[in-house]
Design an enzyme around this catalytic site. Structure first.
Site, mmCIF file in Angstrom:
data_model
loop_
_atom_site.group_PDB
_atom_site.id
_atom_site.type_symbol
_atom_site.label_atom_id
_atom_site.label_comp_id
_atom_site.label_asym_id
_atom_site.label_seq_id
_atom_site.Cartn_x
_atom_site.Cartn_y
_atom_site.Cartn_z
ATOM 1 N N HIS A 276 30.781 46.023 11.493
ATOM 2 C CA HIS A 276 29.604 46.134 10.632
ATOM 3 C C HIS A 276 28.961 44.794 10.335
ATOM 4 O O HIS A 276 27.912 44.747 9.692
ATOM 5 C CB HIS A 276 30.001 46.805 9.319
ATOM 6 C CG HIS A 276 30.944 45.991 8.483
ATOM 7 N ND1 HIS A 276 32.209 45.682 8.897
ATOM 8 C CD2 HIS A 276 30.802 45.403 7.276
ATOM 9 C CE1 HIS A 276 32.819 44.959 7.976
ATOM 10 N NE2 HIS A 276 31.984 44.761 6.981
ATOM 11 N N CYS A 277 29.570 43.681 10.778
ATOM 12 C CA CYS A 277 29.070 42.357 10.388
ATOM 13 C C CYS A 277 28.479 41.570 11.545
ATOM 14 O O CYS A 277 27.287 41.275 11.570
ATOM 15 C CB CYS A 277 30.201 41.544 9.749
ATOM 16 S SG CYS A 277 30.650 42.079 8.090
ATOM 17 N N ILE A 278 29.309 41.193 12.495
ATOM 18 C CA ILE A 278 28.917 40.159 13.453
ATOM 19 C C ILE A 278 27.760 40.583 14.358
ATOM 20 O O ILE A 278 26.888 39.762 14.655
ATOM 21 C CB ILE A 278 30.145 39.692 14.270
ATOM 22 C CG1 ILE A 278 31.214 39.154 13.313
ATOM 23 C CG2 ILE A 278 29.749 38.592 15.240
ATOM 24 C CD1 ILE A 278 32.480 38.730 13.999
#
Length: 440
Positions: A276-278
């Site tokens: 969900h981030c990078i």
């Protein structure tokens, strides 16, 4: 009516003596660990989510997230935790922590609809003396420009009667070395009073707090953390392609470089970025930078490299099948591991799903094996009516190829090596060269 200083001191006292009620909005991979931590140390916790199915599941003492033990959810329930879809109950909380999604839209622009909708849902129920913390990853200025005005629409003044902070989540699912309580937590306040309130909110639950000068600084900190990883992974993914053309084992190169005791940090290539981030967060800064007339060339280039890695894996598979007189169309291909990283059940932005889409488009007879994802989940961009296949010598031998996309520890790699007729290894698990193993 309490003076400003008296109100703040009263808020801090509630957190210190744990009479404050903690509200966690968004009960996913970030929200649930916070619920558990605050419940374990004696706070009464209310959890809010728009999914009635998830609320009912948590209230039954269970979690859909694999690495969160149902026993911890049940213990939190006994300690007073309750999940609800009724946002009017926000009025009962002193600390309100928002952990809602911040995806990109189809144009790779920030989608803040979850933050906006949450603020508008809670605004009518805000009271004097509440602390509202945003943990969702976003661009610098979101708290000031998006959250604060919506809190003040309730007639409260942020910094005096209600307090706004930004504290980026740093969860790493299934990481046994670092937990919610032991990962240092950055906290930035909209005003100095807001910062004091935010530090009081998290002070009992987190061992190390890192106060910064503003919410914008805290927001940028989170982006730098993830951009640092995205750029370095993009670099090593590009190096993998170059090394492959030169007949050099990139994993051997990385292992050798990692023996240098200073100035080098090993990053490892793969089939693309997931989670969900990078894959998402760097583009929040890219988008915001345009407002200042800037182009974030490093970030965008790394994103381009990482996005094409599933294509590189597919090219290696196509080539390997062709050398064996087979086409992708009609070939039996099993994808090993469809979660975005090893030993988790999280499918968000998984490059395995992109590879599966391309396999389906080219007509492969598709299957997958993943001990953490028994049924392919509902996803915004991908849909497969598939369940995980049990890995056995006969199921492996029946394939024309297997693609090792996620290197779960639960896989029996020796069995895979012995019985799969063709292995396309995108994770560098099989180091010894063999005719039926292709490095991707």
């Amino acid at each position: 009516m309490l003076e400003r200083g008296e109100l703040l001191e009263g808020v801090i006292e509630k957190f210190e003596d744990r009479t404050a009620v903690i509200a966690v909005v968004g009960l996913g991979y970030v929200g649930q660990p916070l619920v558990l931590r605050f419940a374990e140390i004696g706070y009464r916790v209310l959890g809010f989510d728009i999914s009635l199915e998830l609320v009912n599941l948590l209230n039954s003492g269970s979690s859909p997230i694999e690495h969160i033990d149902n026993k911890r959810i049940a213990a939190a329930r006994l300690a007073g935790f309750e999940a609800t879809t009724d946002f009017s109950r926000i009025k009962d909380a002193t600390g309100i922590i928002m952990c809602v999604p911040t995806p990109l839209n189809k144009h790779r622009e920030p989608d803040l609809s979850f933050i906006v909708n949450t603020c508008e849902q809670i605004a009518p129920y805000l009271q004097d003396g509440q602390v509202v913390a945003l943990e969702s990853t976003t661009y610098p200025g979101t708290t000031k420009e998006v959250v604060v005005p919506r809190l003040e629409s309730a007639g409260l003044e942020v910094g005096k009667s209600v307090f706004a902070v930004y504290s980026p989540e740093r969860e790493d699912p299934a990481n046994i070395d670092f937990t919610t309580s032991t990962i240092p937590k950055v906290v930035g306040g909209h005003t100095p009073a807001c910062l004091k309130a935010g530090l009081a909110l998290y002070g009992g639950a987190i061992e190390t707090l890192v106060p910064v000068s503003s919410t914008e600084t805290a927001e940028m900190t989170k982006l730098l953390e993830n951009i640092h990883r995205a750029v370095n992974i993009g670099l090593v993914n590009e190096m993998k392609i170059v090394a492959d053309k030169m007949g050099i084992d990139i994993f051997e190169v990385i292992d050798a470089a990692a023996t240098k005791p200073f100035g080098f940090t090993p990053y490892y290539p793969g089939p693309g970025l997931g989670g969900h981030c990078i894959p998402i967060d760097p583009f929040y800064l890219t988008w915001k930078a345009r407002e200042f007339g800037l182009q974030t060339r490093f970030i965008e280039l790394a994103g381009e490299v990482n996005r094409v890695m599933p294509d590189f894996v597919m090219s290696k598979l196509v080539s390997a099948l062709n050398q064996r007189g087979k086409a992708v169309k009609g070939a039996k291909v099993m994808v090993l591991g469809i979660a975005y990283k090893k030993n988790v059940d999280d499918m968000r932005e998984s490059p395995s799903a992109v590879i599966m889409e391309e396999l389906r488009r080219q007509g492969a007879v598709l299957s997958y094996a993943d001990p953490h994802v028994p049924v392919f989940p509902k996803m915004r961009e991908h849909s497969f009516d598939l369940s995980a296949v049990e890995l056995t010598p006969p199921t492996l031998a029946a394939q024309d190829a297997v693609v090792l996309a996620t290197d779960h520890a639960a896989f029996d790699y020796e069995m895979i090596r012995k019985h799969a007729p063709l292995i396309v290894d995108a994770r560098g698990v099989f180091r010894a060269p063999e005719k039926h193993i292709v490095r991707a």
